[in-house]
Design an enzyme around this catalytic site. Structure first.
Site, PDB file in Angstrom:
ATOM      1  N   ASP A  71       2.062  -1.922   7.724  1.00 37.71           N
ATOM      2  CA  ASP A  71       1.501  -3.132   8.323  1.00 37.71           C
ATOM      3  C   ASP A  71       0.233  -2.824   9.098  1.00 37.71           C
ATOM      4  O   ASP A  71      -0.094  -1.672   9.367  1.00 37.71           O
ATOM      5  CB  ASP A  71       2.525  -3.818   9.240  1.00 37.71           C
ATOM      6  CG  ASP A  71       2.931  -2.956  10.422  1.00 37.71           C
ATOM      7  OD1 ASP A  71       3.076  -1.734  10.260  1.00 37.71           O
ATOM      8  OD2 ASP A  71       3.118  -3.515  11.520  1.00 37.71           O
ATOM      9  N   GLU A 129       5.474  -2.059  12.304  1.00 36.83           N
ATOM     10  CA  GLU A 129       5.251  -1.015  13.303  1.00 36.83           C
ATOM     11  C   GLU A 129       4.390  -1.531  14.447  1.00 36.83           C
ATOM     12  O   GLU A 129       4.494  -1.062  15.573  1.00 36.83           O
ATOM     13  CB  GLU A 129       4.587   0.208  12.657  1.00 36.83           C
ATOM     14  CG  GLU A 129       4.491   1.427  13.565  1.00 36.83           C
ATOM     15  CD  GLU A 129       3.210   1.499  14.394  1.00 36.83           C
ATOM     16  OE1 GLU A 129       3.160   2.325  15.317  1.00 36.83           O
ATOM     17  OE2 GLU A 129       2.248   0.740  14.128  1.00 36.83           O
TER      18      GLU A 129
END
Length: 181
Positions: A71, A129
């Site tokens: 991400d 994350e």
């Protein structure tokens, strides 16, 4: 467009970066990663939400776990990626090129190319994350499948100035200089 794991690391990084995957919206990239790894006979591929795990099962005496997140923080006019010149050197510019899709590209190439490694390897590419730890794909995977984390050594490919930093939320590092009274 499918990911070509035989492409150069720069081209693969560019392809991965050009798939928007802001935290919470990683499905398209996780799908591409899973599809690229699934045909590789030397890997068992496991999907857990938008986290993709690929493992060798060669019966080696040791196992290494290698993880990285897929991400990014929100976009800010930094996609698609592009090549720019900085101080006479070419650089790939765009969201995720450093944190951490460049590392993800290298990990994916290695996962594809290392069909007979000296140790068994567990590769993990996880979501969320960059946001609240309760959503972190690595933590969710650990809660549901702790067996996948059994390893003798682990590498977390997060590029945080060479420091161990498995997740980062709301931190700020600053140098403040003042003058006067």
């Amino acid at each position: 467009m499918p990911l070509d794991l035989t492409a150069s690391s720069v081209d693969l990084t560019r392809a991965i970066c050009d798939v928007p995957s802001v935290s919470g919206d990683e499905k398209a990239l996780a799908d591409l990663i899973e599809e690229a790894l699934a045909p590789l006979d030397h890997l068992e591929v496991i999907r857990h939400g938008n986290t993709v795990v690929a493992r060798t099962a060669l019966g080696r005496s040791q196992r290494v776990a290698i993880a990285g997140h897929i991400d990014t923080v929100p976009l800010n006019d930094n996609l698609p990626t592009r090549l720019v010149e900085i101080d006479g050197e070419p650089h790939l510019w765009g969201r995720g090129t450093v944190d951490m899709k460049g590392g993800t590209a290298v990990q994916l190439k290695l996962a594809a190319e290392l069909a007979d490694p000296a140790v068994d390897i567990t590769w993990m590419w996880y979501d969320n994350e960059e946001v609240d730890a309760a959503k972190n794909g690595l933590g969710l995977l650990a809660a549901d499948r702790p067996d996948l984390f059994a390893a003798d050594f682990a590498i977390l490919g997060e590029p945080s100035n060479g420091e161990v930093e498995g997740g980062c939320n709301g931190t700020m590092r600053a140098i403040v200089r003042t003058r006067g009274v």
